[in-house]
Design an enzyme around this catalytic site. Sequence first.
Site, PDB file in Angstrom:
ATOM      1  N   HIS A 141      18.473 -15.712 -38.238  1.00 55.34           N
ATOM      2  CA  HIS A 141      19.553 -14.788 -37.853  1.00 55.34           C
ATOM      3  C   HIS A 141      19.203 -13.781 -36.757  1.00 55.34           C
ATOM      4  O   HIS A 141      19.253 -12.575 -36.985  1.00 55.34           O
ATOM      5  CB  HIS A 141      20.119 -14.059 -39.073  1.00 55.34           C
ATOM      6  CG  HIS A 141      19.106 -13.478 -40.034  1.00 55.34           C
ATOM      7  ND1 HIS A 141      18.074 -12.687 -39.632  1.00 55.34           N
ATOM      8  CD2 HIS A 141      19.010 -13.591 -41.382  1.00 55.34           C
ATOM      9  CE1 HIS A 141      17.383 -12.324 -40.699  1.00 55.34           C
ATOM     10  NE2 HIS A 141      17.918 -12.862 -41.760  1.00 55.34           N
ATOM     11  N   ASP A 182      23.848 -17.750 -43.356  1.00 58.11           N
ATOM     12  CA  ASP A 182      23.348 -16.610 -44.140  1.00 58.11           C
ATOM     13  C   ASP A 182      24.404 -16.198 -45.174  1.00 58.11           C
ATOM     14  O   ASP A 182      24.648 -15.012 -45.407  1.00 58.11           O
ATOM     15  CB  ASP A 182      22.942 -15.427 -43.250  1.00 58.11           C
ATOM     16  CG  ASP A 182      22.092 -14.408 -44.013  1.00 58.11           C
ATOM     17  OD1 ASP A 182      21.775 -14.650 -45.205  1.00 58.11           O
ATOM     18  OD2 ASP A 182      21.741 -13.370 -43.432  1.00 58.11           O
TER      19      ASP A 182
END
Length: 447
Positions: free
Chosen positions: A236, A311
Amino acid sequence: MNAILRGVRVIDPLGRLDAAGQDVWVDGGKILAIYHHIEAAGVPVVDLTPADGADACVLCPSFIDLHAHLRQPGDDEAETLESGSRAAAAGGYTHVVAMANTMPPIDTPERVAEARLAASNLPVSILQVAALTLGLEGVALVDIRRCIEAGAVALGDDGRNGVSPRQLAIALAETAHLSRAVFVHPEDEEMIAQANATQGPVTRSPIRPVATETRAVNLAIRALSHARTGNLHLQHLSCEGSVASLRRARHQGLAVSAEVTPHHLSMWVPVAEEPDPQALRKVNPPLRAERDRVALVQALREGLIEAVATDHAPHRAAEKALAYGDAAPGMIGLETALATCITIGGMGGEWLATLVERMTVGPYRILGPGSGIPEPRLRIGEAATCTLFDPAAEWTVGASPLQSRSRNTPLLGATLRGTVLLTMSGGHVIHRDPARVPVTSEQVGSA
Ligand SMILES: [Zn+2]
């Protein structure tokens, strides 16, 4: 299922195929034929031909998510393997990589084996990451070899990043022999602790400047260059500086890969309108400035960042109703990933085929051949593992119930484009939009 899907665009990145106006005949769970026109006596036709000038429906290999939190064991109220896997199927995914920060964490070979057993017999394949350090505390490495032998698909302390560069280099060297990547959540915990006066857990500390990420990215890359072997995967990425570091490392020939989330591709602060509660937009790393978002979109388009990863981080409503500083970080994403990327993440229109690549082949390559995931391809005569989506169809997030047990996304009520019409895994229909793909239950039932 036995039907002809009429008038679709077929995108198969590894097969170097991107062809509009195709008919796809699916029978007995297999793709029998892809051709510009197919007629077969008695076989129902699902006509998906777009109106003039409209985007066609896309058939492609099913999506692979490198990054999800499925909360089992430990927090069944937020998500279970069952609900998480239904959410994944609804989002077009057939393979989901589960992080190790459950309660208890997956940090021993026995727990890896237990997690794998718990995830068997679900519609979606759940692959398990083993923690890198015991308790994700950053002190002692797990038994890497035995965790991999027990079935861990990668190693990583996601949620935390307490491991020292020296330990990370050791882990990279060891995992290299075993053909697994080390996943790193690049946020510098020491800097976060300094930036936040609170005594609370570092995971909830709200002040996380870009330097906390770029420093962690640079340290991880340095560990990789010291190890001189291994595959480092940066999770991320959220800012322009990290993209620049990634680019430098690539130019040096280092084996470092990276992912970006749909929310970092699409949202930034200041936001037009704060969600209620405000903590719905709290996530680690945080949503940043528009220039960061633009840098991430550009990096994904050019392939510097190879994968979109959700995520997906479900939380009970009470965990998000707290004051911003105390609330849990993270948002759900499996069911909104595709539409978010298409509508507000810069990956619709002419970038659609690139997006498909970054949600299929990109993640597959990062996991490597040791993952056991079949190559994401559309192969004639083989059991179909594929996704059919309409990039133009609008829907409102949350208008009909989500499959996830949690609803923590700032996109609730937003109207997005991009709906998943059909997901097939190993020849089985695991998600279907009955209005758009109206085949009888009998036809669906046949594998
Ligand atoms: Zn993370």
